[in-house]
Design a protein around this motif. Structure first.
Motif, PDB file in Angstrom:
ATOM      1  N   GLY A  81     100.512   8.958  34.080  1.00 27.83           N
ATOM      2  CA  GLY A  81     100.833   7.546  33.856  1.00 27.83           C
ATOM      3  C   GLY A  81     100.544   6.707  35.083  1.00 27.83           C
ATOM      4  O   GLY A  81     101.454   6.112  35.648  1.00 27.83           O
ATOM      5  N   ASN A  82      99.279   6.606  35.467  1.00 29.99           N
ATOM      6  CA  ASN A  82      98.924   5.881  36.696  1.00 29.99           C
ATOM      7  C   ASN A  82      99.335   4.419  36.663  1.00 29.99           C
ATOM      8  O   ASN A  82      99.589   3.824  37.701  1.00 29.99           O
ATOM      9  CB  ASN A  82      97.422   5.994  36.945  1.00 29.99           C
ATOM     10  CG  ASN A  82      97.003   7.425  37.216  1.00 29.99           C
ATOM     11  OD1 ASN A  82      97.787   8.207  37.725  1.00 29.99           O
ATOM     12  ND2 ASN A  82      95.789   7.770  36.841  1.00 29.99           N
ATOM     13  N   CYS A  83      99.356   3.800  35.489  1.00 27.57           N
ATOM     14  CA  CYS A  83      99.702   2.385  35.386  1.00 27.57           C
ATOM     15  C   CYS A  83     101.193   2.164  35.134  1.00 27.57           C
ATOM     16  O   CYS A  83     101.622   1.042  34.984  1.00 27.57           O
ATOM     17  CB  CYS A  83      98.901   1.737  34.263  1.00 27.57           C
ATOM     18  SG  CYS A  83      97.131   1.768  34.562  1.00 27.57           S
ATOM     19  N   SER A  84     101.968   3.224  35.032  1.00 27.19           N
ATOM     20  CA  SER A  84     103.401   3.099  34.772  1.00 27.19           C
ATOM     21  C   SER A  84     104.108   2.571  36.013  1.00 27.19           C
ATOM     22  O   SER A  84     103.918   3.088  37.109  1.00 27.19           O
ATOM     23  CB  SER A  84     103.990   4.460  34.382  1.00 27.19           C
ATOM     24  OG  SER A  84     103.388   4.941  33.215  1.00 27.19           O
ATOM     25  N   PRO A  85     104.951   1.543  35.847  1.00 23.23           N
ATOM     26  CA  PRO A  85     105.610   0.945  37.010  1.00 23.23           C
ATOM     27  C   PRO A  85     106.704   1.822  37.589  1.00 23.23           C
ATOM     28  O   PRO A  85     107.349   2.582  36.872  1.00 23.23           O
ATOM     29  CB  PRO A  85     106.201  -0.348  36.450  1.00 23.23           C
ATOM     30  CG  PRO A  85     106.422  -0.066  35.006  1.00 23.23           C
ATOM     31  CD  PRO A  85     105.315   0.882  34.592  1.00 23.23           C
ATOM     32  N   GLN A  86     106.883   1.718  38.857  1.00 20.43           N
ATOM     33  CA  GLN A  86     108.001   2.308  39.604  1.00 20.43           C
ATOM     34  C   GLN A  86     108.137   3.818  39.437  1.00 20.43           C
ATOM     35  O   GLN A  86     109.241   4.353  39.456  1.00 20.43           O
ATOM     36  CB  GLN A  86     109.307   1.625  39.218  1.00 20.43           C
ATOM     37  CG  GLN A  86     109.308   0.140  39.461  1.00 20.43           C
ATOM     38  CD  GLN A  86     110.534  -0.534  38.921  1.00 20.43           C
ATOM     39  OE1 GLN A  86     111.271   0.026  38.128  1.00 20.43           O
ATOM     40  NE2 GLN A  86     110.752  -1.764  39.351  1.00 20.43           N
ATOM     41  N   ARG A  87     107.031   4.517  39.300  1.00 24.99           N
ATOM     42  CA  ARG A  87     107.115   5.975  39.277  1.00 24.99           C
ATOM     43  C   ARG A  87     107.470   6.461  40.670  1.00 24.99           C
ATOM     44  O   ARG A  87     107.104   5.873  41.661  1.00 24.99           O
ATOM     45  CB  ARG A  87     105.771   6.599  38.880  1.00 24.99           C
ATOM     46  CG  ARG A  87     105.493   6.582  37.425  1.00 24.99           C
ATOM     47  CD  ARG A  87     104.255   7.367  37.081  1.00 24.99           C
ATOM     48  NE  ARG A  87     103.160   7.105  38.000  1.00 24.99           N
ATOM     49  CZ  ARG A  87     102.087   7.870  38.140  1.00 24.99           C
ATOM     50  NH1 ARG A  87     101.957   8.949  37.424  1.00 24.99           N
ATOM     51  NH2 ARG A  87     101.144   7.567  38.989  1.00 24.99           N
ATOM     52  N   ALA A  88     108.184   7.542  40.716  1.00 25.21           N
ATOM     53  CA  ALA A  88     108.531   8.180  41.982  1.00 25.21           C
ATOM     54  C   ALA A  88     108.094   9.641  41.881  1.00 25.21           C
ATOM     55  O   ALA A  88     107.655  10.102  40.832  1.00 25.21           O
ATOM     56  CB  ALA A  88     110.042   8.097  42.219  1.00 25.21           C
ATOM     57  N   PHE A  89     108.234  10.372  42.952  1.00 25.13           N
ATOM     58  CA  PHE A  89     107.921  11.787  42.914  1.00 25.13           C
ATOM     59  C   PHE A  89     109.211  12.549  42.608  1.00 25.13           C
ATOM     60  O   PHE A  89     110.218  12.390  43.288  1.00 25.13           O
ATOM     61  CB  PHE A  89     107.304  12.255  44.235  1.00 25.13           C
ATOM     62  CG  PHE A  89     105.888  11.821  44.377  1.00 25.13           C
ATOM     63  CD1 PHE A  89     104.877  12.506  43.729  1.00 25.13           C
ATOM     64  CD2 PHE A  89     105.558  10.716  45.142  1.00 25.13           C
ATOM     65  CE1 PHE A  89     103.554  12.101  43.832  1.00 25.13           C
ATOM     66  CE2 PHE A  89     104.246  10.304  45.261  1.00 25.13           C
ATOM     67  CZ  PHE A  89     103.239  11.001  44.603  1.00 25.13           C
ATOM     68  N   CYS A  90     109.164  13.350  41.558  1.00 25.76           N
ATOM     69  CA  CYS A  90     110.326  14.117  41.099  1.00 25.76           C
ATOM     70  C   CYS A  90     110.146  15.575  41.493  1.00 25.76           C
ATOM     71  O   CYS A  90     109.095  16.166  41.241  1.00 25.76           O
ATOM     72  CB  CYS A  90     110.467  14.013  39.590  1.00 25.76           C
ATOM     73  SG  CYS A  90     110.690  12.338  38.985  1.00 25.76           S
ATOM     74  N   HIS A  91     111.169  16.149  42.078  1.00 28.09           N
ATOM     75  CA  HIS A  91     111.145  17.557  42.459  1.00 28.09           C
ATOM     76  C   HIS A  91     111.346  18.399  41.209  1.00 28.09           C
ATOM     77  O   HIS A  91     112.265  18.180  40.430  1.00 28.09           O
ATOM     78  CB  HIS A  91     112.246  17.840  43.475  1.00 28.09           C
ATOM     79  CG  HIS A  91     112.145  19.205  44.076  1.00 28.09           C
ATOM     80  ND1 HIS A  91     113.032  20.190  43.768  1.00 28.09           N
ATOM     81  CD2 HIS A  91     111.253  19.742  44.935  1.00 28.09           C
ATOM     82  CE1 HIS A  91     112.701  21.288  44.426  1.00 28.09           C
ATOM     83  NE2 HIS A  91     111.622  21.036  45.141  1.00 28.09           N
ATOM     84  N   THR A  92     110.451  19.341  40.974  1.00 25.58           N
ATOM     85  CA  THR A  92     110.565  20.224  39.816  1.00 25.58           C
ATOM     86  C   THR A  92     110.675  21.663  40.291  1.00 25.58           C
ATOM     87  O   THR A  92     110.148  22.021  41.343  1.00 25.58           O
ATOM     88  CB  THR A  92     109.350  20.086  38.882  1.00 25.58           C
ATOM     89  OG1 THR A  92     108.179  20.442  39.602  1.00 25.58           O
ATOM     90  CG2 THR A  92     109.228  18.668  38.359  1.00 25.58           C
ATOM     91  N   TYR A  93     111.354  22.478  39.503  1.00 26.74           N
ATOM     92  CA  TYR A  93     111.580  23.873  39.847  1.00 26.74           C
ATOM     93  C   TYR A  93     110.786  24.781  38.920  1.00 26.74           C
ATOM     94  O   TYR A  93     110.719  24.538  37.715  1.00 26.74           O
ATOM     95  CB  TYR A  93     113.071  24.231  39.698  1.00 26.74           C
ATOM     96  CG  TYR A  93     113.954  23.454  40.616  1.00 26.74           C
ATOM     97  CD1 TYR A  93     114.141  23.861  41.922  1.00 26.74           C
ATOM     98  CD2 TYR A  93     114.592  22.303  40.180  1.00 26.74           C
ATOM     99  CE1 TYR A  93     114.953  23.146  42.779  1.00 26.74           C
ATOM    100  CE2 TYR A  93     115.406  21.576  41.023  1.00 26.74           C
ATOM    101  CZ  TYR A  93     115.587  22.006  42.322  1.00 26.74           C
ATOM    102  OH  TYR A  93     116.396  21.297  43.160  1.00 26.74           O
ATOM    103  N   GLY A  94     110.190  25.793  39.470  1.00 23.46           N
ATOM    104  CA  GLY A  94     109.601  26.873  38.703  1.00 23.46           C
ATOM    105  C   GLY A  94     108.539  26.478  37.706  1.00 23.46           C
ATOM    106  O   GLY A  94     108.508  26.992  36.603  1.00 23.46           O
ATOM    107  N   ARG A  95     107.682  25.541  38.037  1.00 23.97           N
ATOM    108  CA  ARG A  95     106.623  25.159  37.109  1.00 23.97           C
ATOM    109  C   ARG A  95     105.451  26.138  37.167  1.00 23.97           C
ATOM    110  O   ARG A  95     104.520  26.046  36.411  1.00 23.97           O
ATOM    111  CB  ARG A  95     106.160  23.739  37.397  1.00 23.97           C
ATOM    112  CG  ARG A  95     107.263  22.750  37.102  1.00 23.97           C
ATOM    113  CD  ARG A  95     106.789  21.339  37.052  1.00 23.97           C
ATOM    114  NE  ARG A  95     105.693  21.092  36.163  1.00 23.97           N
ATOM    115  CZ  ARG A  95     105.780  20.749  34.889  1.00 23.97           C
ATOM    116  NH1 ARG A  95     106.955  20.696  34.322  1.00 23.97           N
ATOM    117  NH2 ARG A  95     104.711  20.482  34.184  1.00 23.97           N
TER     118      ARG A  95
END
Length: 165
Positions: free
Chosen positions: A126-140
């Protein structure tokens, strides 16, 4: 305006946590909340309120827009549902104040017990999605923790004591 049937009462108790030991007092709290909720609906209030009842009383998850209009609590045609969704308005600030004023469940000693969940809504494309942040994910991957663009969503719930929480 306030139906007394048991199904609506049970459905509303899932939306509003009334922390009252007396059943009659709990019904009064829920009835008061229903009146306040109706007052927050500024355009198409009757259709929105009926749609709210239909959503709460429908068995199982609502998967389509037509589903709630088929429930007995929704006495209008499905056109009224679309009109309520397209044209209806809710005073969000007033609703927020009403929800904040409701009693919270407490432990036996009077303390508030809160549970917190932070779940990411991942949107890596979602490059055009506003206010995205980086979310920490586990075990992907194999023991791999990564940062993926998205929105972190937080939910805080007040818990009662005992098995029902």
């Amino acid at each position: 305006m306030l139906p007394d049937d048991e199904k609506t009462h049970l459905a509303l108790s899932t939306l509003v946590v009334a922390v009252v030991t007396n059943r009659a007092d709990a019904i009064d709290v829920l009835a008061g909340f229903r009146e306040q909720l109706y007052q927050c609906m500024t355009r198409r209030p009757d259709a929105l309120f009926e749609l709210t009842d239909a959503l709460l009383c429908t068995d199982g998850p609502v998967k389509t827009l037509v589903g709630p209009s088929l429930s007995p609590e929704h006495r209008r045609g499905h056109g009224a549902m679309y009109d309520a969704l397209n044209v209806g308005r809710i005073d969000v600030e007033s609703l927020r104040r009403q929800l904040a004023g409701l009693p919270l469940p407490r432990a036996a000693d009077g303390r508030l017990v809160l549970a917190v969940d932070v779940s990411p809504w991942l949107r890596p494309d979602g490059n055009c999605s506003p206010q995205r942040a980086f979310c920490h994910t586990y075990g992907r991957g194999k023991d791999e923790h990564r940062m993926i663009p998205g929105w972190p969503c937080s939910i805080i719930a007040a818990l009662e004591t005992g098995r029902t929480s």
